[in-house]
Design a protein around this motif. Structure first.
Motif, PDB file in Angstrom:
ATOM      1  N   LEU A 161      -4.623   1.752   2.567  1.00 51.23           N
ATOM      2  CA  LEU A 161      -4.880   1.006   3.709  1.00 51.23           C
ATOM      3  C   LEU A 161      -5.516  -0.749   3.668  1.00 51.23           C
ATOM      4  O   LEU A 161      -5.930  -0.875   5.276  1.00 51.23           O
ATOM      5  N   GLU A 214      -2.815  -2.745   3.212  1.00 49.84           N
ATOM      6  CA  GLU A 214      -2.264  -3.192   3.724  1.00 49.84           C
ATOM      7  C   GLU A 214      -2.068  -3.013   5.590  1.00 49.84           C
ATOM      8  O   GLU A 214      -1.628  -3.573   6.546  1.00 49.84           O
ATOM      9  N   LEU A 215      -2.776  -2.169   5.811  1.00 51.49           N
ATOM     10  CA  LEU A 215      -2.530  -1.766   7.563  1.00 51.49           C
ATOM     11  C   LEU A 215      -3.159  -2.612   7.644  1.00 51.49           C
ATOM     12  O   LEU A 215      -3.329  -2.806   8.847  1.00 51.49           O
ATOM     13  N   HIS A 241      -4.144  -5.131   6.905  1.00 48.43           N
ATOM     14  CA  HIS A 241      -3.822  -6.678   7.255  1.00 48.43           C
ATOM     15  C   HIS A 241      -2.632  -6.589   8.245  1.00 48.43           C
ATOM     16  O   HIS A 241      -2.561  -7.859   8.877  1.00 48.43           O
ATOM     17  N   SER A 242      -1.988  -5.682   8.374  1.00 49.07           N
ATOM     18  CA  SER A 242      -0.977  -5.624   9.353  1.00 49.07           C
ATOM     19  C   SER A 242      -1.597  -6.045  10.667  1.00 49.07           C
ATOM     20  O   SER A 242       0.028  -5.705  11.982  1.00 49.07           O
ATOM     21  N   LEU A 243      -2.399  -5.287  10.407  1.00 51.03           N
ATOM     22  CA  LEU A 243      -2.537  -5.061  11.970  1.00 51.03           C
ATOM     23  C   LEU A 243      -3.752  -7.412  12.271  1.00 51.03           C
ATOM     24  O   LEU A 243      -4.679  -6.611  13.191  1.00 51.03           O
ATOM     25  N   SER A 244      -3.916  -7.566  11.502  1.00 52.75           N
ATOM     26  CA  SER A 244      -4.372  -8.768  11.587  1.00 52.75           C
ATOM     27  C   SER A 244      -6.260  -8.156  11.861  1.00 52.75           C
ATOM     28  O   SER A 244      -7.230  -8.971  12.579  1.00 52.75           O
ATOM     29  N   SER A 245      -6.869  -7.598  11.313  1.00 50.22           N
ATOM     30  CA  SER A 245      -8.126  -6.768  11.714  1.00 50.22           C
ATOM     31  C   SER A 245      -8.857  -8.060  10.729  1.00 50.22           C
ATOM     32  O   SER A 245      -8.494  -8.572   9.424  1.00 50.22           O
TER      33      SER A 245
END
Lengths: 262, 259
Positions: free
Chosen positions: A158, A160-161, A163-167
């Motif tokens: 979660l 990494e998710l 992070h990958s969405l630049s949240s």
């Protein structure tokens, strides 16, 4: 079909309510039996009818003192829980603050709270506030620790998710971490709910002017053991009630937690 | 679409420096399906994470659509080995998570979400919670969540490896259909030769530790391909055999490189 569902409903009612009630009744019966078989003086161990009698004699007084203890408990629990959770969020936001203050808080928490009760009276006075502060002291730490554990237990996938969405930090915090932490927060709240009653009683034993703790003190002074038992029974019911209230809230707010942990 | 030039990556571990990738040069064309295959620990996941902007390269650079990758981009979406769904959100709301995080208008993407759920056979499950779904269905949800971004590049990190064999094949065939329909550029990391041969236009075979590009194998089998009996059994067998050979002949990691 409907017969089957009512059957299942009845069975669940039996398991959830019937069995606990049966267990309590058996314990009561055993207690009564012991007092009769060994013909124990009510001064040492009152039988259930003696306790019922004490309830009837002083029902108004007991109800009033229950109200006093209940308010101290709930106000202190609420302040301690909100404070503990808020500080946990602060620690999650700033590692610097966490490193600076957490060891200090842990050290303060290690002090036996009962030993602080006389000091609280010196600092705050012979009043309800001193008792509420005792409740807060006992509730704060378990909620702090459990909330911190929850906030830092977000699984790697979660993270990494996000992070990958630049949240952003706030988005991740609000949409992922906070909700993810809730099941653990409730662990702390359940522990704190039992400690809250203990805190209120410690305060009332130190300054026995009002509340169920003071009823226990005065009943032992007047050798009225059945009355002490009545007060203890009320404290036990209050503690169990608060615990199951928190548990019910958990079921409503985080229904998914049971599903993923089983 | 993707241009990788002189890419190397080393990690500082407790037991010293570990070289994960060394000197990777690779171009992925627009709409191409590239499979990356290699033994465990060959750095294929690291390669994917560098393309995603989750990890910085030690040397070299990666361009996506002509721009150097420094951090995650909205037109590059990622599907992980595990579905990584939020357990308290319904399937629909999990799919719409990127929309919320990007602060896009939710109402404008609802319909897109429904279409993606329909495409992956999840229409009837939009209001369910993830734990009510099977592993394969959960992974479909995470694919929908990646596709809601309308990505130019889809990066997939062993997306089917946690599923049972039949579900894997089913999802691989479905992914082929979706790729044929959308034409998204896909980089697909796997250790399954079967999946690579079914899905890929080309297969990049990495050697283990440090990960180097050992060979690029083109798979010239017409689509749609399928598992089991089809008209191109010989081509499939030949491609599979070649990949097997390449993977098995790979040198074992040197003792000094092992942690």
């Amino acid at each position: 079909m409907t017969d089957k569902t009512t059957d299942a409903g009845l069975r669940r009612l039996w398991v959830n309510a019937g069995l606990p009630a049966l267990g309590a009744l058996l314990a009561l019966a055993l207690w009564w039996l012991v007092t009769i078989v060994f013909s124990i003086d009510p001064f040492w161990l009152p039988a259930p009818p003696d306790v019922v009698d004490a309830f009837q004699r002083l029902s108004g007084h007991l109800a009033e003192q229950t109200g006093v203890t209940l308010i101290e408990t709930i106000v202190g629990f609420a302040i301690g829980a909100i404070g503990g959770a808020a500080v946990a969020v602060l620690f999650a936001a700033s590692r610097t603050i966490e490193r600076m203050t957490m060891p200090l808080i842990a050290a303060v928490n290690a002090v036996p709270k009962a030993a602080l009760a006389p000091l609280l009276i010196v600092w705050i006075g012979l009043n309800t506030q001193a008792k509420i502060v005792m409740v807060v002291l006992l509730c704060f730490f378990p909620v702090l620790v459990s909330t911190m554990a929850g906030l830092t237990s977000v699984p790697n996938d979660l993270r990494e998710l996000a992070h990958s969405l630049s949240s952003s930090w706030w988005q991740t915090f609000l949409k992922v971490r906070l909700t993810w932490a809730l099941p653990q927060v409730f662990v702390g709240l359940k522990v704190a709910s039992s400690l809250a009653i203990i805190g209120a009683v410690i305060g009332e034993l130190t300054n026995p002017d009002r509340g169920l703790g003071s009823v226990v003190v005065s009943s032992s002074q007047s050798a009225d053991t059945p009355l002490a038992f009545a007060a203890l029974t009320l404290l036990a019911i209050m503690g169990a009630g608060l615990f199951y209230l928190v548990a019910a809230l958990e079921r409503i707010l985080v229904p998914w937690a049971r599903a993923i942990s089983s | 679409m993707i241009k990788i030039a002189g890419l190397s990556r080393t990690f500082q571990g407790k037991s010293g420096t570990v070289e994960a990738l060394r000197g990777i040069d690779l171009d992925v064309g627009n709409g191409e399906f590239l499979a990356v295959i290699g033994r465990s620990g060959c750095g294929k996941s690291t390669l994917l994470r560098i393309i995603a902007g989750l990890i910085r390269p030690s040397q070299g650079e990666v361009l996506v659509g002509g721009e150097p990758v420094g951090r995650p981009r909205r037109d590059v979406a990622m599907v992980f080995q595990r579905p990584a769904l939020l357990p308290w959100r319904s399937v629909r709301n999990n799919v719409l998570l990127p929309v919320e995080i990007f602060r896009w208008q939710r109402s404008q993407h609802r319909e897109h979400a429904e279409r993606l759920l329909e495409m992956t056979g999840l229409s009837g499950f939009a209001d369910r919670l993830p734990h009510e779904l099977s592993g394969g269905m959960q992974q479909r949800v995470s694919l929908c969540r990646a596709l809601i971004q309308r990505p130019k590049v889809l990066l997939m990190d062993e997306p089917f490896s946690a599923l049972d064999a039949l579900t894997r094949e089913e999802l691989a065939v479905e992914l082929q259909r979706i790729h044929m329909e959308l034409g998204t550029t896909v980089v697909f990391v796997t250790h399954s030769i079967q999946e690579a041969v079914l899905l890929a236009d080309r297969v990049a075979v990495l050697s283990a530790r440090p990960g180097r590009l050992r060979r690029l194998v083109g798979i010239d089998i017409p689509r749609p391909r399928s598992f089991g009996h089809n008209a191109h059994l010989e081509d499939v067998a030949a491609a599979s055999a070649e990949l097997h050979q390449l993977l098995l002949s790979d040198h074992m990691p040197e003792p000094s490189a092992a942690p």
